[in-house]
Design a protein around this motif. Structure first.
Motif, PDB file in Angstrom:
ATOM      1  N   SER A 113      44.137  -1.695  78.959  1.00 32.56           N
ATOM      2  CA  SER A 113      42.929  -2.482  78.686  1.00 32.56           C
ATOM      3  C   SER A 113      41.670  -1.653  78.936  1.00 32.56           C
ATOM      4  O   SER A 113      40.629  -1.870  78.334  1.00 32.56           O
ATOM      5  N   LYS A 114      41.817  -0.656  79.833  1.00 36.15           N
ATOM      6  CA  LYS A 114      40.637   0.090  80.273  1.00 36.15           C
ATOM      7  C   LYS A 114      39.885   0.729  79.097  1.00 36.15           C
ATOM      8  O   LYS A 114      38.661   0.636  78.996  1.00 36.15           O
ATOM      9  N   ILE A 115      40.653   1.311  78.223  1.00 35.21           N
ATOM     10  CA  ILE A 115      40.027   2.010  77.097  1.00 35.21           C
ATOM     11  C   ILE A 115      39.339   1.019  76.165  1.00 35.21           C
ATOM     12  O   ILE A 115      38.268   1.305  75.625  1.00 35.21           O
ATOM     13  N   ILE A 116      39.920  -0.173  76.003  1.00 31.97           N
ATOM     14  CA  ILE A 116      39.247  -1.167  75.142  1.00 31.97           C
ATOM     15  C   ILE A 116      37.977  -1.657  75.835  1.00 31.97           C
ATOM     16  O   ILE A 116      36.919  -1.775  75.211  1.00 31.97           O
ATOM     17  N   LEU A 117      38.088  -1.905  77.140  1.00 28.62           N
ATOM     18  CA  LEU A 117      36.926  -2.447  77.849  1.00 28.62           C
ATOM     19  C   LEU A 117      35.745  -1.474  77.820  1.00 28.62           C
ATOM     20  O   LEU A 117      34.585  -1.870  77.848  1.00 28.62           O
ATOM     21  N   LYS A 118      36.072  -0.194  77.721  1.00 30.82           N
ATOM     22  CA  LYS A 118      35.005   0.801  77.613  1.00 30.82           C
ATOM     23  C   LYS A 118      34.141   0.541  76.366  1.00 30.82           C
ATOM     24  O   LYS A 118      32.966   0.858  76.327  1.00 30.82           O
ATOM     25  N   TYR A 119      34.787  -0.028  75.348  1.00 26.16           N
ATOM     26  CA  TYR A 119      34.069  -0.273  74.090  1.00 26.16           C
ATOM     27  C   TYR A 119      33.748  -1.760  73.875  1.00 26.16           C
ATOM     28  O   TYR A 119      33.363  -2.155  72.783  1.00 26.16           O
ATOM     29  N   ALA A 120      33.928  -2.562  74.922  1.00 25.92           N
ATOM     30  CA  ALA A 120      33.674  -4.002  74.788  1.00 25.92           C
ATOM     31  C   ALA A 120      32.250  -4.251  74.310  1.00 25.92           C
ATOM     32  O   ALA A 120      31.303  -3.696  74.865  1.00 25.92           O
ATOM     33  N   GLY A 121      32.118  -5.022  73.252  1.00 24.88           N
ATOM     34  CA  GLY A 121      30.807  -5.342  72.701  1.00 24.88           C
ATOM     35  C   GLY A 121      30.225  -4.215  71.860  1.00 24.88           C
ATOM     36  O   GLY A 121      29.078  -4.272  71.436  1.00 24.88           O
ATOM     37  N   LYS A 122      31.047  -3.177  71.625  1.00 23.51           N
ATOM     38  CA  LYS A 122      30.502  -1.995  70.915  1.00 23.51           C
ATOM     39  C   LYS A 122      31.381  -1.574  69.734  1.00 23.51           C
ATOM     40  O   LYS A 122      32.424  -2.161  69.484  1.00 23.51           O
ATOM     41  N   ASP A 123      30.933  -0.512  69.100  1.00 22.71           N
ATOM     42  CA  ASP A 123      31.694   0.038  67.974  1.00 22.71           C
ATOM     43  C   ASP A 123      32.755   1.011  68.501  1.00 22.71           C
ATOM     44  O   ASP A 123      32.423   2.058  69.057  1.00 22.71           O
ATOM     45  N   ALA A 124      34.030   0.666  68.294  1.00 22.78           N
ATOM     46  CA  ALA A 124      35.132   1.476  68.840  1.00 22.78           C
ATOM     47  C   ALA A 124      35.772   2.362  67.771  1.00 22.78           C
ATOM     48  O   ALA A 124      36.803   2.999  68.020  1.00 22.78           O
ATOM     49  N   THR A 125      35.180   2.420  66.583  1.00 23.11           N
ATOM     50  CA  THR A 125      35.845   3.076  65.451  1.00 23.11           C
ATOM     51  C   THR A 125      36.248   4.526  65.746  1.00 23.11           C
ATOM     52  O   THR A 125      37.385   4.923  65.453  1.00 23.11           O
ATOM     53  N   GLU A 126      35.314   5.266  66.354  1.00 23.63           N
ATOM     54  CA  GLU A 126      35.610   6.696  66.556  1.00 23.63           C
ATOM     55  C   GLU A 126      36.785   6.921  67.498  1.00 23.63           C
ATOM     56  O   GLU A 126      37.569   7.837  67.329  1.00 23.63           O
ATOM     57  N   GLU A 127      36.898   6.052  68.492  1.00 27.32           N
ATOM     58  CA  GLU A 127      38.008   6.161  69.436  1.00 27.32           C
ATOM     59  C   GLU A 127      39.299   5.657  68.792  1.00 27.32           C
ATOM     60  O   GLU A 127      40.378   6.205  68.989  1.00 27.32           O
ATOM     61  N   TYR A 128      39.151   4.596  68.004  1.00 27.01           N
ATOM     62  CA  TYR A 128      40.309   3.923  67.399  1.00 27.01           C
ATOM     63  C   TYR A 128      40.984   4.805  66.344  1.00 27.01           C
ATOM     64  O   TYR A 128      42.215   4.931  66.311  1.00 27.01           O
TER      65      TYR A 128
END
Ligand SMILES: Cc1cc2nc3c(=O)[nH]c(=O)nc-3n(C[C@H](O)[C@H](O)[C@H](O)COP(=O)(O)O)c2cc1C
Length: 501
Positions: free
Chosen positions: A38-53
């Motif tokens: 969950s930690k990695i998702i929470l890092k992007y909570a409310g944000k654009d996660a595309t580059e990480e995803y």
């Protein structure tokens, strides 16, 4: 349409929305099920996660894993704040190493790409590409097995012109190799598998597109030149409706061969990859997740492949024949009995492969299996190879044109190459791919001349001595170039010691 401001409010464990490719997803209930934690998702909570995803998921991972009601729709692009990614000291050091890469002209063989890739790739990417199962014995054996085959060249033949073009399943290839399927191409370079597609088109070789590509299947097909031949590697889904859709779509898009992977009813334990995950995660979180029945320690690879059907069996092949007219080839056959069964069931061929040593450790190398398959299929069915109707391929550990020529002499139609191309584009982008294929080209040219073989047809069994192939003993010292690149497995370490290293 949602605004970036609205999305930004959902930035906690209680309400967690993320943006991927301009669409908003509510992943609150998925947090604890996420194989990457969950930690990695929470890092992007409310944000654009595309580059990480992007690099670590096939494009449709989020849409297939989240129920439709959690797809909240598009976001107004101008309202989304850019995510500031903190550049760590390690990343700075890596960027400095990238800047210090030697010019491509100094890269002389495929091992060189691996040596550079190892130093400039992100740790996660290197771990995923280079890892293999358990003690990695099979991974090393794949390469070492070629050292037990020696040449018996012929002399005084006119080799002014040498031609190593061939046909694979009836399609032209400039060399007797193909680019085999390797998942998650974007880990090594933002263009991912498209690097392979473009280079394959330019150099006249065939690419096998993986089910778990990080670019979409259609984007990979669209990137091909008119008339460029592509194969498709299939992981069979437990839900056959999905498999049927994928297969028929592939056929409609012009794919010329369906390679069904049969050596991965469960993914092997790749410990380099697993250790990387432990390093990246808070260990307490991993334990907690395990107790909830979600084992995140297995890495993204296992997670994205949980759909693969371990129940797949010989009886399913009839069904495949009923849904497609593409030639069917089994990828991952490891003994003559299964090769014979595939022949008897009317398949177009088999790939003798152990998945680059990533599945069953102590599986034999494809080249060793090739020797027994050719022998037994001759004895049992009177077949001689290469055979047009039933073609033999092998892969694993191929790093030189001489490796390929050994397999061709023994009866293979062509040989698959995996990691070297990943390393070539991860280290040097598209130019790396050009260089890798040019290197192979010139190695073929020289070695065909030195073998006394003006064409592939002249590369025959009497040109190789395989009398040691089954001994599994490698002369010492072994291959320096390979040994320098091979990174041995680590042991578990005490926390304090680890932090000092
Ligand atoms: C990073 C990586 C990902 C792979 N992904 C797949 C895959 O998704 N499906 C599959 O059938 N084989 C997969 N393979 C196995 C390759 O198709 C091939 O059997 C193997 O890489 C050949 O060995 P080589 O890497 O030494 O050339 C993968 C191999 C690597 C290294």
């Amino acid at each position: 349409m949602l605004s970036g401001k609205e999305v930004a409010k959902h930035n906690s464990r209680d309400s967690c929305w993320i943006i991927v490719h301009g669409h908003v997803y509510d992943v609150t209930e998925f947090l604890d099920d996420h194989p990457g934690g969950s930690k990695i998702i929470l890092k992007y909570a409310g944000k654009d996660a595309t580059e990480e995803y992007d690099p670590i998921h096939p494009p449709d991972a989020i849409t297939t894993n989240l129920p439709p009601e959690k797809h909240l729709g598009p976001v107004e692009p101008d309202t989304v704040e850019r995510v500031e990614v903190e550049v760590t000291d390690e990343e700075k050091a890596r960027l400095a190493r990238i800047a210090a890469r030697p010019p491509l002209s100094t890269i002389l063989n495929l091992h060189d790409f691996e040596a550079i890739a190892r130093q400039v790739m992100a740790d996660k990417a290197w771990a995923y590409y280079s890892s293999a199962a358990d003690d990695e014995i099979t991974n090393r054996e794949n390469h070492a097995a070629y050292h037990r085959i020696w040449f018996r060249p012929r002399v005084l033949r006119d080799v002014t012109e040498v031609d190593f073009a061939t046909t694979i399943l009836g399609h032209k290839s400039s060399m007797p190799i193909y680019i085999t399927a390797t998942a998650l191409g974007k880990l090594g370079h933002p263009d991912g598998e498209l690097n392979l597609t473009r280079a394959a088109g330019k150099h006249g070789v065939i690419q096998m597109i993986p089910t778990l590509a990080s670019c979409s299947f259609d984007d990979i097909v669209d990137a091909a030149l008119p008339g460029q031949v592509q194969f498709f590697q299939l992981y069979v889904n437990k839900d056959r409706k999905i498999t049927k859709r994928i297969v028929q779509h592939a056929e409609k898009r012009g794919i010329k061969g369906l390679f069904i992977t049969v050596d991965a009813p469960q993914l092997g334990r790749r410990e380099k990859d697993m250790r990387m995950k432990f390093d990246a995660e808070d260990p307490s979180e991993v334990t907690q997740a395990g107790s909830e029945g979600v084992d995140r320690s297995q890495g993204a690879a296992r997670a994205i492949s949980s759909f693969i059907d371990p129940g797949l069996n010989w009886d399913d092949l009839k069904w495949f024949k009923s849904i497609t007219t593409m030639p069917l080839i089994l990828k991952g056959v490891q003994c003559w009995e299964d090769a014979l069964e595939a022949y008897d069931r009317g398949l177009a061929g088999v790939v003798l492969s152990n998945h680059g040593g990533r599945q069953l450790d102590f599986a034999r190398s494809g080249i060793e299996v090739l020797v027994e398959v050719v022998d037994k299929l001759k004895e049992k069915r009177g077949l001689t190879f290469p055979h047009e109707k039933f073609q033999l391929f092998c892969d694993g550990g191929v790093r030189r044109a001489t490796d390929v020529l050994k397999a061709i002499a023994l009866g293979a139609t062509a040989v698959g190459i995996g990691r070297p191309f990943l390393y070539a584009y991860s280290a040097y982008g598209p130019e790396g791919m050009d260089r890798a294929l040019e290197i192979l080209h010139s190695e073929f040219e020289m070695n065909m001349r030195l073998l006394g073989a003006p064409t592939i047809k002249h590369v025959v069994p009497s040109m190789v001595d395989t009398s040691n192939i089954h001994t599994h003993i490698v002369a010492v010292p072994t291959d320096k170039l390979y040994d320098l690149n091979y990174e041995s497995l680590q042991h578990a370490m005490l926390k304090e010691v680890k932090s000092k290293l």
